[in-house]
Scaffold this motif. Structure first.
Motif, PDB file in Angstrom:
ATOM      1  N   THR A 114      -6.080  -5.623   1.030  1.00  0.00           N
ATOM      2  CA  THR A 114      -4.915  -6.488   1.258  1.00  0.00           C
ATOM      3  C   THR A 114      -5.339  -7.858   1.772  1.00  0.00           C
ATOM      4  OG1 THR A 114      -4.635  -5.602   3.507  1.00  0.00           O
ATOM      5  CG2 THR A 114      -3.363  -4.559   1.756  1.00  0.00           C
ATOM      6  N   LYS A 155       1.695   3.404  -5.621  1.00  0.00           N
ATOM      7  CA  LYS A 155       0.482   3.684  -4.846  1.00  0.00           C
ATOM      8  C   LYS A 155       0.526   5.104  -4.284  1.00  0.00           C
ATOM      9  CE  LYS A 155      -1.572  -0.435  -4.870  1.00  0.00           C
ATOM     10  NZ  LYS A 155      -2.945  -0.665  -5.382  1.00  0.00           N
ATOM     11  N   MET A 167      -7.020   0.584   0.075  1.00  0.00           N
ATOM     12  CA  MET A 167      -5.856  -0.286  -0.126  1.00  0.00           C
ATOM     13  C   MET A 167      -5.713  -1.290   1.015  1.00  0.00           C
ATOM     14  SD  MET A 167      -3.060   2.487  -1.526  1.00  0.00           S
ATOM     15  CE  MET A 167      -3.496   3.703  -2.781  1.00  0.00           C
ATOM     16  N   ALA A 191       0.825  -1.213   0.000  1.00  0.00           N
ATOM     17  CA  ALA A 191       0.000   0.000   0.000  1.00  0.00           C
ATOM     18  C   ALA A 191       0.856   1.259   0.000  1.00  0.00           C
ATOM     19  CB  ALA A 191      -0.938   0.000   1.215  1.00  0.00           C
TER      20      ALA A 191
END
Length: 448
Positions: free
Chosen positions: A239, A115, A235, A110
């Motif tokens: 995960t 990102k 994000m 992330a």
């Protein structure tokens, strides 16, 4: 006697001498660190009780050894894993071992540069909104402005849109209250009984639970929404652990978000405050930043490309963090007996590394008290980075360092292009809490 022969420690500070200054030490340990380093050398020790030893160092060889080269033998101490986790939960900042590694591997993607590039628009919008009406033409307290800015940039980047402002302000209040209390617990452990019977521990534990409830409400709102927000919360929700394919449990997600708020807002607020103070007192440096930013604007309108070209601006931020590292100290405990700088030390020795002092150690830095961004340009930069720890080092280096640099560059860019910064005060005060917090810094903004 056998133990005394087996283990040996650097020159020792008398425990009596330490206790006589305990209250002053709690308020600000840095002057005492400086005094003892000057007296004893770059590393000294303190024996507490019969068998417990503490080592404090500003030695780069020691820092490299325990943070990088032999980091598997050194873990975060109970000061962080117990005192902090009691209020902040079990997130990246407060856990050790296999669980830490599992969480790091889960969250690291992330914070990949690609990102971070996606979050630039969120950051830029939040910065422009927070700084659009800076009071002009009068000396004003700087830290509250930078603190609000950094907190709301984190909130915007985590949650995309600002949640109910009242609740975000309450969350900020709780974070600051808890941090102040944790410092008391760490620096004055012999008063722990009083903190318990006076209700202070209970009060701050309740504050921590309240912060959990606020964050949980934000998470629940997002989970019931079908919208994509292109923020860190999306994000983190996406995960998955490699071994199970499952996402984080809600409480774990809450703990990690609390850590991101603390690590992501106050350290940046501190660094920006120190940097703007230094710019106010070094107009020639401020002018160089302005010239670099104007030249970059002429080359490209792409904000990510602009960030990548801010060489001098980055050097200024680095030099500011050298003099005033937001994360000014770290500690470790060895999980087994080891030899450190030639001293055989016992398992469980508490080792503190003062980055503040290491960054000012004349052994590594020429004219260490002088603000000189040139240290982080050209050929000098490579050597300087060898002794530079603004975000720690090794596997436990701050996961959000890229986020912080982007935010600081964007904030400085916005301010310096619009304003000239001046100050009537050269000296600066600070309070070494969990982070190095500036005190009483004032500047004046004038339209260019």
């Amino acid at each position: 006697m056998a133990e005394n022969k087996k283990y040996n420690y650097p020159v020792q500070l008398s425990i009596v001498r330490f206790l006589l200054k305990a209250e002053s030490f709690r308020k600000n340990p840095i002057p005492f660190h400086t005094k003892f380093f000057n007296e004893f050398g770059d590393t000294f020790s303190l024996r507490i009780g019969k068998n417990k030893h503490v080592i404090l160092s500003r030695d780069n060889e020691l820092a490299e050894y325990i943070l990088q080269k032999n980091q598997k033998k050194y873990q975060k101490s109970k000061l962080q894993t117990q005192f902090l986790s009691k209020y902040l939960g079990k997130g990246l900042l407060t856990v050790n071992g296999d669980f830490w590694l599992k969480q790091r591997r889960l969250i690291q993607p992330a914070f990949h540069k690609q990102k971070m590039n996606q979050l630039v628009q969120n950051m830029e919008e939040a910065i422009a909104f927070e700084l659009k009406e800076l009071p002009e033409g009068k000396e004003m307290a700087l830290f509250p402005i930078m603190n609000n800015l950094a907190f709301n940039v984190v909130a915007k980047s985590l949650f995309h849109i600002s949640f109910i402002e009242q609740k975000l302000n309450r969350l900020k209040f709780i974070i600051e209250e808890v941090q102040d209390f944790v410092i008391k617990e760490i620096r004055l452990p012999y008063k722990s009984w009083w903190y318990k019977i006076s209700g202070q521990v209970h009060y701050h534990e309740q504050l921590a639970l309240e912060s959990d409830a606020i964050i949980n409400e934000i998470i629940a709102s997002r989970q019931h929404s079908n919208q994509q927000h292109n923020d860190l919360l999306d994000m983190l929700l996406e995960t998955r652990y490699e071994d199970t394919g499952e996402g984080m449990a809600t409480q774990q997600l809450i703990d990690e978000i609390k850590i991101l708020f603390i690590a992501g807002h106050e350290t940046t607020a501190n660094a920006l405050t120190f940097t703007l103070h230094l710019l106010a007192n070094h107009p020639e440096v401020q002018q160089k930043i302005h010239e670099e930013l104007i030249a970059i604007d002429a080359e490209t309108n792409d904000v990510v490309e602009q960030l990548q070209k801010m060489t001098y601006t980055n050097a200024v931020i680095n030099e500011s963090m050298r003099l005033y590292p937001p994360a000014w100290i770290t500690d470790r405990e060895n999980v087994e007996d080891d030899t450190l700088l030639g001293f055989p030390i016992k398992k469980g020795t508490l080792i503190g590394i003062s980055f503040y002092e290491l960054h000012r150690n004349p052994k590594y830095w020429k004219d260490p008290e002088v603000f000189n961004p040139e240290r982080f340009l050209g050929e000098q930069k490579k050597e300087s980075m060898t002794y530079f720890y603004p975000f720690g080092a090794g596997p436990r280096m701050c996961i959000g360092f890229g986020f912080a640099i982007y935010e600081m560059c964007l904030a400085l860019s916005y301010i310096v292009k619009k304003y000239t910064i001046t100050s009537q005060h050269q000296n600066i005060q600070f309070n070494p809490l969990i982070t190095l917090k500036p005190v009483g810094v004032t500047v004046k903004f004038s339209k260019r």
